[in-house]
Design a protein around this motif. Structure first.
Motif, PDB file in Angstrom:
ATOM      1  N   LEU A 208      24.371 -22.163   2.592  1.00  0.00           N
ATOM      2  CA  LEU A 208      23.869 -21.548   1.852  1.00  0.00           C
ATOM      3  C   LEU A 208      22.275 -20.734   1.776  1.00  0.00           C
ATOM      4  CD1 LEU A 208      27.087 -22.700  -0.172  1.00  0.00           C
ATOM      5  CD2 LEU A 208      27.613 -20.687   1.116  1.00  0.00           C
ATOM      6  N   LEU A 263      29.939 -12.192   0.356  1.00  0.00           N
ATOM      7  CA  LEU A 263      31.117 -13.604   0.785  1.00  0.00           C
ATOM      8  C   LEU A 263      30.341 -14.439   1.800  1.00  0.00           C
ATOM      9  CD1 LEU A 263      31.496 -15.527  -1.281  1.00  0.00           C
ATOM     10  CD2 LEU A 263      33.412 -14.409  -0.700  1.00  0.00           C
ATOM     11  N   LEU A 265      31.508 -17.461   3.240  1.00  0.00           N
ATOM     12  CA  LEU A 265      32.692 -18.901   3.014  1.00  0.00           C
ATOM     13  C   LEU A 265      31.626 -19.847   3.935  1.00  0.00           C
ATOM     14  CD1 LEU A 265      34.759 -16.501   2.520  1.00  0.00           C
ATOM     15  CD2 LEU A 265      34.428 -18.037   1.268  1.00  0.00           C
ATOM     16  N   ASN A 278      30.105 -21.937  -1.134  1.00  0.00           N
ATOM     17  CA  ASN A 278      30.828 -20.599  -0.703  1.00  0.00           C
ATOM     18  C   ASN A 278      29.157 -19.678  -1.585  1.00  0.00           C
ATOM     19  OD1 ASN A 278      31.731 -19.373  -3.064  1.00  0.00           O
ATOM     20  ND2 ASN A 278      32.664 -20.682  -2.843  1.00  0.00           N
TER      21      ASN A 278
END
Lengths: 285, 285
Positions: A208, A263, A265, A278
């Protein structure tokens, strides 16, 4: 000191009526129990914003499919009561299945589109179970605000669409993911990880962070970002990627070129344990 | 004297908030407009049992299928306003379609079983549209009591199941069928009947009465009763029977031998006009 527990709808309503007649606001945290610090962060937030906090603990059968782990889903009401008390809850609602789904039950709330992607692909009736039980609990508790964790990002998107579409009269509050010191998102499932797997599991958080860095450095083509994350995650020997998706935060539709907030994920098996994580990434103008 | 009309959700909520803060109870009568004495009887009942009455007038597109009469469904807001005022309503909520179904709308409430029989067979998405719009209106109006006519008996059974299954917090009040002097149930569609058809249309009410007499005389085999009603109705030259059903009032499942209360349902074409009627028949002990 103990915490009140209601197992029937009439016990719940009697408590709520006394609060309502005293003009007290109610925050609501629906859970399936086996609470951890992620749940407690929702309860604390609810306690800070409302006069009273109701936590529901209900392992909802309609969101499990045949062959899923309904029967073995972990339960520990005594520990949960302590954790609710510690975090500032006023009442636990822990109904029996027959109280929520009496004989002849036959009504479902279905949010199409956003519920059919990602997790919904492999679990086609899962989100129908979630939206149905949450609607029932909303109608019973009638909270001013209800609290959900960003950890289950798709669940949040589905519930936001449901609240909007059905004009449900409450504020849905989304709370940030609670992480371990090294960045791993808190989850009941983390206890299943071996020492090696636990060390490698941090790769989700690293991915991330890597994506955020790539985007802030100007990489806006999602196929390039996903390829980089693939390489980074696969470098860990115990991982197997289920999906890496960059999507619109509201519709969860895939994005090819990043022009606005996205976003990201992840669903990754580490050893035998499927972990999700996420991040909402804001594109700076 | 005029009646308040809200076309937006925010106008509706502002009015409701002022009533709620004065601790006034709210009765609610959802309609598709083109009101007649049947609707007015619901409004009068609501006015007698609540401090305030909201009538919604909304021709709900999701309960019409392609090819049905959505575009031509009769509308007369000026007349409806007068009839609401006369019957004692305080507020008409008449939203535009885009207010109730904004772009991206994708959530439906579905009550299975009871919605799939009878009217649901020829109109498979009809009751899904009804349960969805009624849930939305319940969430917006948050009435203490909501009023529906027994005329649409299956709609009543579907909505009762929905309210029960989703724990919707209101009393659903079912009001008796309003009839012409000769017994014909009031309906906007009666205006379509020619003089001959209007005379023959009374056969539906006669059939209900005949069934009641047969049952009170000890005939408990439904196939015999249905055969007698068939003969009686078919004696009128302009009639064509769609269905004659004797069912459980809650599940709408067919009954073979009468042992308890039943619901008798009729759908009969008279000339080109499809009329429905029904009667709850209590079996005396």
């Amino acid at each position: 000191m103990t915490i009140s527990t209601a197992t029937t709808i009439s016990e719940l309503k009697s408590k709520l009526t006394s609060w309502r007649s005293a003009h007290q606001t109610v925050g609501f945290v629906p859970t399936m129990g086996f609470l951890h610090e992620g749940h407690q962060s929702l309860i604390r937030k609810a306690a800070s914003e409302n006069d009273r906090v109701v936590v529901s603990i209900f392992v909802n059968p309609t969101q499990f499919a045949a062959g899923e782990d309904l029967a073995t889903y972990p339960r520990d009401l005594a520990q949960d009561q302590l954790k609710c008390l510690e975090a500032g809850a006023d009442l636990i609602f822990t109904p029996h299945v027959s109280e929520m789904y009496p004989s002849g039950f036959n009504t479902y709330v279905t949010t199409s589109g956003v519920s059919e992607l990602l997790e919904g692909k492999s679990r086609p009736t899962h989100f129908r179970g979630v939206t149905t039980i949450v609607t029932k609990l909303f109608n019973l508790v009638q909270p001013n605000k209800a609290y959900f964790g960003q950890k289950d990002a798709q669940q949040v998107a589905v519930l936001q669409q449901m609240v909007r579409d059905l004009n449900q009269d409450l504020d849905l509050i989304v709370c940030p993911i609670i992480r371990e010191a090294d960045g791993l998102a808190k989850s009941s499932r983390n206890t299943y990880l071996s020492t090696d797997a636990r060390q490698q599991a941090v790769v989700l958080f690293q991915a991330l962070t890597l994506a955020e860095t790539l985007i802030s450095n100007g990489e806006l083509k999602t196929s390039n970002i996903i390829a980089a994350l693939n390489t980074h995650i696969q470098a860990q020997s115990l991982t197997q990627i289920d999906y890496i998706k960059i999507v619109d935060p509201t519709t969860l539709q895939d994005i090819d070129n990043i022009t606005t907030d996205i976003l990201l994920l992840l669903a990754v098996y580490v050893d035998q344990t499927r972990l999700i994580d996420n991040k909402l990434i804001h594109l700076e103008a």
